[in-house]
Write a protein that holds these residues in place. Structure first.
Motif, PDB file in Angstrom:
ATOM      1  N   LEU A 136     -60.206 -29.816 -30.905  1.00  0.00           N
ATOM      2  CA  LEU A 136     -59.176 -30.721 -30.388  1.00  0.00           C
ATOM      3  C   LEU A 136     -59.705 -31.488 -29.178  1.00  0.00           C
ATOM      4  N   PRO A 137     -59.488 -32.799 -29.128  1.00  0.00           N
ATOM      5  CA  PRO A 137     -59.782 -33.547 -27.901  1.00  0.00           C
ATOM      6  C   PRO A 137     -58.731 -33.187 -26.860  1.00  0.00           C
ATOM      7  N   ALA A 138     -59.152 -32.620 -25.741  1.00  0.00           N
ATOM      8  CA  ALA A 138     -58.146 -32.041 -24.840  1.00  0.00           C
ATOM      9  C   ALA A 138     -58.522 -32.167 -23.379  1.00  0.00           C
ATOM     10  N   THR A 139     -57.480 -32.185 -22.567  1.00  0.00           N
ATOM     11  CA  THR A 139     -57.574 -32.085 -21.112  1.00  0.00           C
ATOM     12  C   THR A 139     -56.780 -30.862 -20.680  1.00  0.00           C
ATOM     13  N   TYR A 140     -57.347 -30.068 -19.783  1.00  0.00           N
ATOM     14  CA  TYR A 140     -56.600 -28.953 -19.201  1.00  0.00           C
ATOM     15  C   TYR A 140     -56.298 -29.291 -17.746  1.00  0.00           C
ATOM     16  N   VAL A 141     -55.006 -29.244 -17.391  1.00  0.00           N
ATOM     17  CA  VAL A 141     -54.566 -29.521 -16.024  1.00  0.00           C
ATOM     18  C   VAL A 141     -54.271 -28.197 -15.344  1.00  0.00           C
ATOM     19  N   LYS A 142     -55.043 -27.859 -14.319  1.00  0.00           N
ATOM     20  CA  LYS A 142     -54.843 -26.596 -13.605  1.00  0.00           C
ATOM     21  C   LYS A 142     -54.132 -26.846 -12.306  1.00  0.00           C
ATOM     22  N   CYS A 143     -52.993 -26.193 -12.130  1.00  0.00           N
ATOM     23  CA  CYS A 143     -52.196 -26.304 -10.905  1.00  0.00           C
ATOM     24  C   CYS A 143     -52.617 -25.182  -9.964  1.00  0.00           C
ATOM     25  N   LEU A 144     -53.229 -25.531  -8.856  1.00  0.00           N
ATOM     26  CA  LEU A 144     -53.972 -24.573  -8.051  1.00  0.00           C
ATOM     27  C   LEU A 144     -53.102 -23.586  -7.293  1.00  0.00           C
ATOM     28  N   LEU A 145     -51.857 -23.926  -6.991  1.00  0.00           N
ATOM     29  CA  LEU A 145     -50.993 -22.971  -6.298  1.00  0.00           C
ATOM     30  C   LEU A 145     -50.613 -21.805  -7.205  1.00  0.00           C
ATOM     31  N   ASP A 146     -50.889 -21.938  -8.480  1.00  0.00           N
ATOM     32  CA  ASP A 146     -50.634 -20.861  -9.435  1.00  0.00           C
ATOM     33  C   ASP A 146     -51.929 -20.116  -9.776  1.00  0.00           C
ATOM     34  N   GLY A 147     -52.970 -20.333  -8.970  1.00  0.00           N
ATOM     35  CA  GLY A 147     -54.265 -19.708  -9.219  1.00  0.00           C
ATOM     36  C   GLY A 147     -55.242 -20.707  -9.812  1.00  0.00           C
ATOM     37  N   ASP A 148     -56.524 -20.353  -9.806  1.00  0.00           N
ATOM     38  CA  ASP A 148     -57.527 -21.302 -10.287  1.00  0.00           C
ATOM     39  C   ASP A 148     -58.227 -20.846 -11.560  1.00  0.00           C
ATOM     40  N   GLU A 149     -57.787 -19.741 -12.164  1.00  0.00           N
ATOM     41  CA  GLU A 149     -58.404 -19.263 -13.391  1.00  0.00           C
ATOM     42  C   GLU A 149     -57.735 -19.874 -14.613  1.00  0.00           C
ATOM     43  N   LEU A 150     -58.536 -20.280 -15.568  1.00  0.00           N
ATOM     44  CA  LEU A 150     -58.021 -20.825 -16.829  1.00  0.00           C
ATOM     45  C   LEU A 150     -57.937 -19.709 -17.868  1.00  0.00           C
ATOM     46  N   PRO A 151     -56.982 -19.806 -18.772  1.00  0.00           N
ATOM     47  CA  PRO A 151     -56.898 -18.795 -19.824  1.00  0.00           C
ATOM     48  C   PRO A 151     -58.031 -18.956 -20.827  1.00  0.00           C
ATOM     49  N   ALA A 152     -58.411 -17.852 -21.448  1.00  0.00           N
ATOM     50  CA  ALA A 152     -59.389 -17.929 -22.534  1.00  0.00           C
ATOM     51  C   ALA A 152     -58.703 -18.478 -23.782  1.00  0.00           C
ATOM     52  N   PRO A 153     -59.385 -19.283 -24.580  1.00  0.00           N
ATOM     53  CA  PRO A 153     -60.763 -19.754 -24.419  1.00  0.00           C
ATOM     54  C   PRO A 153     -60.872 -21.100 -23.715  1.00  0.00           C
ATOM     55  N   ALA A 154     -59.796 -21.551 -23.055  1.00  0.00           N
ATOM     56  CA  ALA A 154     -59.867 -22.835 -22.354  1.00  0.00           C
ATOM     57  C   ALA A 154     -60.971 -22.825 -21.307  1.00  0.00           C
ATOM     58  N   ASP A 155     -61.178 -21.666 -20.660  1.00  0.00           N
ATOM     59  CA  ASP A 155     -62.220 -21.586 -19.633  1.00  0.00           C
ATOM     60  C   ASP A 155     -63.592 -21.892 -20.215  1.00  0.00           C
ATOM     61  N   GLU A 156     -63.877 -21.348 -21.398  1.00  0.00           N
ATOM     62  CA  GLU A 156     -65.176 -21.583 -22.028  1.00  0.00           C
ATOM     63  C   GLU A 156     -65.312 -23.032 -22.511  1.00  0.00           C
ATOM     64  N   LEU A 157     -64.226 -23.596 -23.014  1.00  0.00           N
ATOM     65  CA  LEU A 157     -64.282 -24.964 -23.525  1.00  0.00           C
ATOM     66  C   LEU A 157     -64.471 -25.971 -22.399  1.00  0.00           C
ATOM     67  N   VAL A 158     -63.868 -25.695 -21.245  1.00  0.00           N
ATOM     68  CA  VAL A 158     -64.080 -26.552 -20.075  1.00  0.00           C
ATOM     69  C   VAL A 158     -65.515 -26.392 -19.567  1.00  0.00           C
ATOM     70  N   ALA A 159     -65.977 -25.145 -19.473  1.00  0.00           N
ATOM     71  CA  ALA A 159     -67.324 -24.881 -18.954  1.00  0.00           C
ATOM     72  C   ALA A 159     -68.402 -25.525 -19.826  1.00  0.00           C
ATOM     73  N   SER A 160     -68.144 -25.595 -21.135  1.00  0.00           N
ATOM     74  CA  SER A 160     -69.116 -26.184 -22.053  1.00  0.00           C
ATOM     75  C   SER A 160     -69.064 -27.705 -22.076  1.00  0.00           C
ATOM     76  N   GLY A 161     -68.048 -28.280 -21.420  1.00  0.00           N
ATOM     77  CA  GLY A 161     -67.914 -29.729 -21.404  1.00  0.00           C
ATOM     78  C   GLY A 161     -67.133 -30.298 -22.575  1.00  0.00           C
ATOM     79  N   ARG A 162     -66.613 -29.433 -23.436  1.00  0.00           N
ATOM     80  CA  ARG A 162     -65.877 -29.935 -24.602  1.00  0.00           C
ATOM     81  C   ARG A 162     -64.481 -30.397 -24.211  1.00  0.00           C
ATOM     82  N   TRP A 163     -63.914 -29.759 -23.196  1.00  0.00           N
ATOM     83  CA  TRP A 163     -62.606 -30.182 -22.682  1.00  0.00           C
ATOM     84  C   TRP A 163     -62.767 -30.686 -21.250  1.00  0.00           C
TER      85      TRP A 163
END
Length: 231
Positions: free
Chosen positions: A174-201
């Motif tokens: 999926l072509p995707a953007t993940y918006v992380k709201c920092l006051l709720d923490g800075d960790e992304l749920p799996a597997p969004a964290d891996e997809l962001v880290a790989s540059g796919r999202w």
């Protein structure tokens, strides 16, 4: 012009986007806020996870939309992610706003410690009651916004949280953007964290709480429009 279909998280209906919709339309885009079955004005309609996925697909097809950006906030990232692959050529992008993401064969409750939620469902006839006002503290919300969320929020149908997601393809397709709201923490749920880290999202950070449609509606609208340009 972009066509946005936006779905809020647990307990909320289309009304949660009341301040975002005018911002998007004022910028020349089409914006549609959707209430899922069993919530707000659709309270009382039986709903499971598959119902919510179908709600989203049906809305896109009913409006005969093309180049759609689906926006899922919090819980609704799970059905939105499934609906995204179901609408096929109509999809331009998905934006997950501080949300869960679907994992094939797993429910919305499987990705985080959820014993308290499961206990609440058992004690409340299979529904998850809205949070107490104190639970919204530290999330960049005014007292008036918290009051509205508590009073207008409706119990969330538990089957939507416990039924497993069904994906036909890898989520990273999926072509995707993940918006992380920092006051709720800075960790992304799996597997969004891996997809962001790989540059796919794409990852966008917002310096606000878990409900940016209330705390920063203009900034959220800007983020959505900028994300749509990546399509």
């Amino acid at each position: 012009m972009t066509r946005f279909v936006m779905v809020a998280g647990a307990w909320l209906g289309a009304w949660a986007w009341d301040e975002v919709v005018p911002e998007l339309r004022g910028a020349g885009h089409e914006a549609y806020a959707l209430t899922l079955s069993g919530l707000a004005e659709k309270q009382g309609i039986p709903a499971g996870q598959r119902t919510h996925v179908q709600d989203i697909v049906d809305e896109v097809e009913r409006l005969d939309l093309r180049d759609v950006v689906l926006v899922g906030h919090s819980y609704s990232g799970v059905p939105v992610g499934q609906a995204a692959e179901r609408i096929g050529y109509r999809l331009a992008r998905v934006v997950f706003v501080d949300s869960g993401v679907p994992v094939d064969g797993e429910s919305a409750l499987d990705g985080f410690p959820s014993d308290s939620v499961r206990k609440s469902l058992a004690e409340n006839g299979g529904y998850w009651p809205p949070l107490d006002p104190a639970d919204y503290a530290g999330q960049d919300l005014t007292d008036e916004q918290i009051t509205r969320m508590v009073t207008d929020g409706t119990p969330h149908p538990g089957a939507t949280l416990t039924e497993p997601a069904v994906l036909a393809h890898p989520l990273g397709d999926l072509p995707a953007t993940y918006v992380k709201c920092l006051l709720d923490g800075d960790e992304l749920p799996a597997p969004a964290d891996e997809l962001v880290a790989s540059g796919r999202w794409e990852l966008v950070r917002m310096d606000t709480g878990h409900w940016p449609m209330f705390s920063q509606p203009r900034e959220l609208a800007r983020v959505l429009v900028e994300s749509a340009t990546r399509s």
